[in-house]
Design a protein around this motif. Structure first.
Motif, PDB file in Angstrom:
ATOM      1  N   LEU A  76      51.336 -43.700  36.841  1.00 38.35           N
ATOM      2  CA  LEU A  76      50.190 -42.796  36.755  1.00 38.35           C
ATOM      3  C   LEU A  76      49.100 -43.482  35.942  1.00 38.35           C
ATOM      4  O   LEU A  76      49.318 -43.861  34.780  1.00 38.35           O
ATOM      5  CB  LEU A  76      50.596 -41.477  36.088  1.00 38.35           C
ATOM      6  N   LEU A  77      47.942 -43.649  36.560  1.00 38.96           N
ATOM      7  CA  LEU A  77      46.822 -44.340  35.928  1.00 38.96           C
ATOM      8  C   LEU A  77      45.774 -43.305  35.536  1.00 38.96           C
ATOM      9  O   LEU A  77      45.109 -42.719  36.387  1.00 38.96           O
ATOM     10  CB  LEU A  77      46.251 -45.387  36.884  1.00 38.96           C
ATOM     11  N   LEU A  78      45.645 -43.086  34.251  1.00 38.52           N
ATOM     12  CA  LEU A  78      44.763 -42.061  33.698  1.00 38.52           C
ATOM     13  C   LEU A  78      43.430 -42.717  33.358  1.00 38.52           C
ATOM     14  O   LEU A  78      43.265 -43.323  32.299  1.00 38.52           O
ATOM     15  CB  LEU A  78      45.412 -41.423  32.472  1.00 38.52           C
ATOM     16  N   ALA A  79      42.485 -42.623  34.274  1.00 44.83           N
ATOM     17  CA  ALA A  79      41.215 -43.347  34.154  1.00 44.83           C
ATOM     18  C   ALA A  79      40.204 -42.539  33.361  1.00 44.83           C
ATOM     19  O   ALA A  79      40.055 -41.332  33.587  1.00 44.83           O
ATOM     20  CB  ALA A  79      40.671 -43.660  35.544  1.00 44.83           C
ATOM     21  N   PRO A  80      39.464 -43.192  32.459  1.00 42.93           N
ATOM     22  CA  PRO A  80      38.492 -42.467  31.648  1.00 42.93           C
ATOM     23  C   PRO A  80      37.141 -42.262  32.317  1.00 42.93           C
ATOM     24  O   PRO A  80      36.396 -41.356  31.942  1.00 42.93           O
ATOM     25  CB  PRO A  80      38.345 -43.342  30.404  1.00 42.93           C
TER      26      PRO A  80
END
Length: 371
Positions: free
Chosen positions: A142-146
């Protein structure tokens, strides 16, 4: 849901604060593993007490060392911790050796990995942080992009299906501390001796190897800061102090006043009291933007391109190549006009992170029940 957060350096502790607070409002089990990558109390312990973060459940105490030694030590120490805990998620933060080691340890045990602040790219392969980011993104689930820019970077690398835009947790904590500073909840910033917060001054930090490890380059940067016509409060990172001593470079020269690294609330207060920031720190570039202070970044690139596009940040890779007038006008320039918008989100990123992990765990359980 059980989540283990792996942290080890100052920027990660700041990001951990809103995440820990978000978990505290739920029934989920959230454990904190501190690798000990930053062993200086000014860069670690003070952030737990100052930001209200619960004490770590596990402290690995890996300390300093080369990139390989440090990464290997974290990997070795983490394996038994994760094997015993078997969490639903391992949450790693940012781009340090602790980040990539935490991700690698987890994926080799078939544990789900979420990467907070995914998708940042400097495209400078000399930076150890760039390798850590890319490796972590490509092994995480899971890539939690800002930011939207980070989402685009991940999509271009074939990772769109793992990517979610959540906003930047630094906004959550920075705006909360800003409001508390303005309300008088914190004492005056801890500035170096000789800096009067009622008079104009610049806040400066330097720590990246490209700026500190070459003696001629470091001497040139320090000389440029020393010649500025306004006082410079240099919050000296241990790496800067060590390299300056090794190279025989005096930090306290000209208009530079040297102090210790600042606890987060004091850092926010110092930025607010200053007329501008000079740094090579990714976090401080963004904090200056959020606190509406102009920033001059001593690097040829930045991961936080939104700060440059809006005019709040200017990249100056080699300050010593500018004339004294050009350099002074750059760092003391007026703030840009116009609304910069909210490229880093609305201050709800931590809640978004917890909600997404909840949803994916529940989806996984439903899938197992129906199989």
């Amino acid at each position: 849901m059980k989540v283990i957060s792996i942290v080890g350096a100052r920027p990660q502790l700041v990001k951990l604060a809103p995440i820990a607070a978000a978990f505290a409002r739920t029934e989920h089990e959230h454990q904190i593993v501190h690798t000990g990558q930053h062993y200086d109390a000014d860069l670690s312990d003070v952030f737990f007490s100052g930001l209200g973060i619960p004490d770590p459940d596990v402290h690995l105490g890996v300390g300093s060392g080369s990139h390989g030694v440090q990464t290997g030590a974290v990997l070795s120490a983490l394996d038994p911790v994760l094997e015993q805990a078997r969490p639903d998620w391992v949450l790693v933060y940012g781009d340090t050796n602790s980040t990539v080691a935490g991700a690698l340890s987890a994926v080799k045990m078939h544990l789900k990995v979420a990467h907070l602040e995914a998708g940042l790219r400097s495209f400078n392969r000399r930076m150890p942080e760039e390798h850590n980011r890319v490796l972590t993104d490509h092994c995480a689930d899971l890539l939690l992009a800002p930011t939207e820019e980070a989402v685009r970077h991940l999509a271009s690398e074939g990772l769109a299906h793992r990517t979610r835009l959540v906003g930047d947790v630094m906004v959550d904590i920075c705006l909360r501390i800003r409001d508390q500073v303005r309300s008088g909840a914190f004492p005056a910033p801890e500035l170096p001796e000789g800096i009067d917060p009622a008079e104009p001054f610049l806040l400066a930090t330097l720590h990246r190897p490209d700026n500190t490890d070459d003696p001629e380059r470091l001497a040139a940067i320090i000389g440029s800061l020393a010649r500025l016509p306004v006082p410079v409060a240099l919050a000296a990172h241990p790496r800067l102090v060590a390299r300056a001593e090794e190279h025989g470079i005096k930090l306290a020269q000209g208009n530079i006043r040297v102090g210790r690294p600042l606890p987060y609330a004091s850092l926010v207060a110092a930025v607010l009291a200053s007329i501008g920031v000079v740094t090579d720190s990714g976090g401080l570039q963004k904090e200056a933007f959020l606190l509406e202070r102009v920033c001059t970044t001593v690097r040829p690139e930045t991961e936080w391109v939104e700060t440059v596009r809006t005019g709040w940040n200017i990249l100056v890779p080699d300050p010593h190549t500018l004339t004294p007038t050009e350099w002074t006008e750059t760092v003391t320039r007026p703030a840009p006009v116009g609304d910069p918008g909210t490229p880093y989100g609305d201050g709800q990123a931590a809640r978004n992170v917890v909600r997404l992990m909840e949803e994916l765990v529940e989806e996984g359980r439903e899938g197992s029940r129906s199989a």
